[in-house]
Design an enzyme around this catalytic site. Structure first.
Site, PDB file in Angstrom:
ATOM      1  N   ASP A 259      93.625  16.968  33.987  1.00 22.44           N
ATOM      2  CA  ASP A 259      94.275  17.956  34.857  1.00 22.44           C
ATOM      3  C   ASP A 259      95.530  18.466  34.152  1.00 22.44           C
ATOM      4  OD1 ASP A 259      94.630  19.591  37.042  1.00 22.44           O
ATOM      5  OD2 ASP A 259      94.753  17.986  38.509  1.00 22.44           O
ATOM      6  N   ASP A 260      96.053  19.605  34.626  1.00 23.89           N
ATOM      7  CA  ASP A 260      97.261  20.143  34.004  1.00 23.89           C
ATOM      8  C   ASP A 260      98.482  19.298  34.342  1.00 23.89           C
ATOM      9  OD1 ASP A 260      97.154  21.000  36.662  1.00 23.89           O
ATOM     10  OD2 ASP A 260      97.636  23.092  36.224  1.00 23.89           O
TER      11      ASP A 260
ATOM     12  N   ASP B 140     101.579  15.669  40.417  1.00 24.45           N
ATOM     13  CA  ASP B 140     102.865  15.882  41.092  1.00 24.45           C
ATOM     14  C   ASP B 140     103.096  14.737  42.083  1.00 24.45           C
ATOM     15  OD1 ASP B 140     104.871  16.805  42.893  1.00 24.45           O
ATOM     16  OD2 ASP B 140     104.452  18.877  42.382  1.00 24.45           O
TER      17      ASP B 140
HETATM   18  O1  LIG Z   1      99.619  15.503  42.354  1.00 26.25           O
HETATM   19  P1  LIG Z   1      99.398  16.557  43.385  1.00 26.25           P
HETATM   20  O2  LIG Z   1     100.549  16.666  44.369  1.00 26.25           O
HETATM   21  O3  LIG Z   1      98.071  16.432  44.082  1.00 26.25           O
HETATM   22  O4  LIG Z   1      99.438  17.967  42.644  1.00 26.25           O
HETATM   23  C1  LIG Z   1      98.812  18.214  41.417  1.00 26.25           C
HETATM   24  C2  LIG Z   1      97.697  19.206  41.567  1.00 26.25           C
HETATM   25  O5  LIG Z   1      98.226  20.441  42.095  1.00 26.25           O
HETATM   26  C3  LIG Z   1      97.795  21.524  41.285  1.00 26.25           C
HETATM   27  O6  LIG Z   1      96.532  21.999  41.677  1.00 26.25           O
HETATM   28  P2  LIG Z   1      96.342  22.939  42.948  1.00 26.25           P
HETATM   29  O7  LIG Z   1      95.733  22.104  44.047  1.00 26.25           O
HETATM   30  O8  LIG Z   1      97.616  23.639  43.292  1.00 26.25           O
HETATM   31  O9  LIG Z   1      95.241  23.985  42.584  1.00 26.25           O
HETATM   32  P3  LIG Z   1      94.721  24.704  41.288  1.00 26.25           P
HETATM   33  O10 LIG Z   1      94.565  23.674  40.210  1.00 26.25           O
HETATM   34  O11 LIG Z   1      93.416  25.273  41.737  1.00 26.25           O
HETATM   35  O12 LIG Z   1      95.717  25.769  40.922  1.00 26.25           O
HETATM   36  C4  LIG Z   1      97.641  20.910  39.898  1.00 26.25           C
HETATM   37  O13 LIG Z   1      96.725  21.674  39.116  1.00 26.25           O
HETATM   38  C5  LIG Z   1      97.104  19.531  40.209  1.00 26.25           C
HETATM   39  O14 LIG Z   1      95.683  19.545  40.303  1.00 26.25           O
HETATM   40  O1  HPA Z   2     105.025  21.980  39.686  1.00 27.07           O
HETATM   41  C1  HPA Z   2     103.922  22.547  39.951  1.00 27.07           C
HETATM   42  N1  HPA Z   2     103.555  23.705  39.328  1.00 27.07           N
HETATM   43  C2  HPA Z   2     102.380  24.340  39.568  1.00 27.07           C
HETATM   44  N2  HPA Z   2     101.483  23.871  40.440  1.00 27.07           N
HETATM   45  C3  HPA Z   2     101.771  22.727  41.088  1.00 27.07           C
HETATM   46  N3  HPA Z   2     101.039  22.044  42.006  1.00 27.07           N
HETATM   47  C4  HPA Z   2     101.764  20.975  42.359  1.00 27.07           C
HETATM   48  N4  HPA Z   2     102.947  20.937  41.703  1.00 27.07           N
HETATM   49  C5  HPA Z   2     102.975  22.024  40.878  1.00 27.07           C
HETATM   50 MG   LIG Z   3      94.886  21.593  40.258  1.00 25.97          MG
END
Ligand SMILES: O=P(O)(O)OC[C@H]1O[C@H](OP(=O)(O)OP(=O)(O)O)[C@H](O)[C@@H]1O
Ligand code: HPA
Ligand SMILES: [Mg+2]
Length: 165
Positions: A98-99, A102
């Site tokens: 994952d990127d 959080d």
């Molecule tokens: O540790 P957490 O609090 O769960 O947050 C982290 C997740 O939040 C973001 O995804 P998001 O659900 O915003 O969606 P996306 O990847 O589709 O942009 C990010 O890419 C992680 O997958």
């Molecule tokens: O810091 C952040 N950046 C972008 N997306 C996210 N989703 C949870 N935390 C983050």
């Molecule tokens: Mg995500």
């Protein structure tokens, strides 16, 4: 949803370098991964880079959407699960990408599906660190990471005038 005070903007170049650094760290484990499972959508970009660096050609997705509406803030919906053959034996030998992590909620949800998989993120905030195995850069919990695919090329206020980045 209110955003944290601090901003950590990441360029495409920086993201590529940091994901290469993550690939080096993963290759240093000396473990052969049979597949990558990327957590959409954010995990798609690092998964492409890691796949190239570590020559892992079997790629699957786990599609999770976080609901950001007022009533269901933070609830997640599983849109697509992992292929059953990769989940065999607790996901042993699978690399989950994952990127960022959080709060750690997303990583924990996927861990529940594959407790023996190896979890890797490019960036991590303190609450998420215990939920993953390998990452590159930690930022504070009150920092929002701005990814290059979410940004445009715009004028920046000088720091003295209240610039946040
Ligand atoms: O540790 P957490 O609090 O769960 O947050 C982290 C997740 O939040 C973001 O995804 P998001 O659900 O915003 O969606 P996306 O990847 O589709 O942009 C990010 O890419 C992680 O997958
Ligand atoms: O810091 C952040 N950046 C972008 N997306 C996210 N989703 C949870 N935390 C983050
Ligand atoms: Mg995500």
């Amino acid at each position: 949803m209110s955003l944290p005070d601090k901003a950590f903007p990441v360029s495409w170049d920086q993201f590529h370098r940091d994901t290469r650094a993550l690939s080096w760290r993963l290759s240093g484990l000396g473990q052969e991964f049979k597949a990558i499972v990327c957590i959409t959508r954010g995990g798609l970009v690092p998964a492409a880079i890691i796949s190239r660096e570590l020559n892992i050609r079997m790629i699957d997705t786990v599609c999770i959407a976080t609901r950001h509406d007022y009533v269901n803030q933070g609830d997640t919906v599983l849109l697509k699960g992992i292929s059953p053959e990769l989940m065999e034996n607790g996901g042993e030998g699978v690399l989950v990408v994952d990127d960022l992590t959080d709060t750690g909620k997303t990583a924990l949800e996927v861990r529940a599906m594959m407790p023996k998989a190896h979890f890797a993120c490019v960036y991590a905030k303190p609450s998420g660190v215990p939920t993953i195995d390998t990452f590159v850069t930690e930022v504070s919990q009150d920092t929002w990471i701005y990814f290059p695919w979410d940004m445009g090329f715009t004028y920046q206020e000088p720091i003295a005038k209240g610039h946040r980045g």
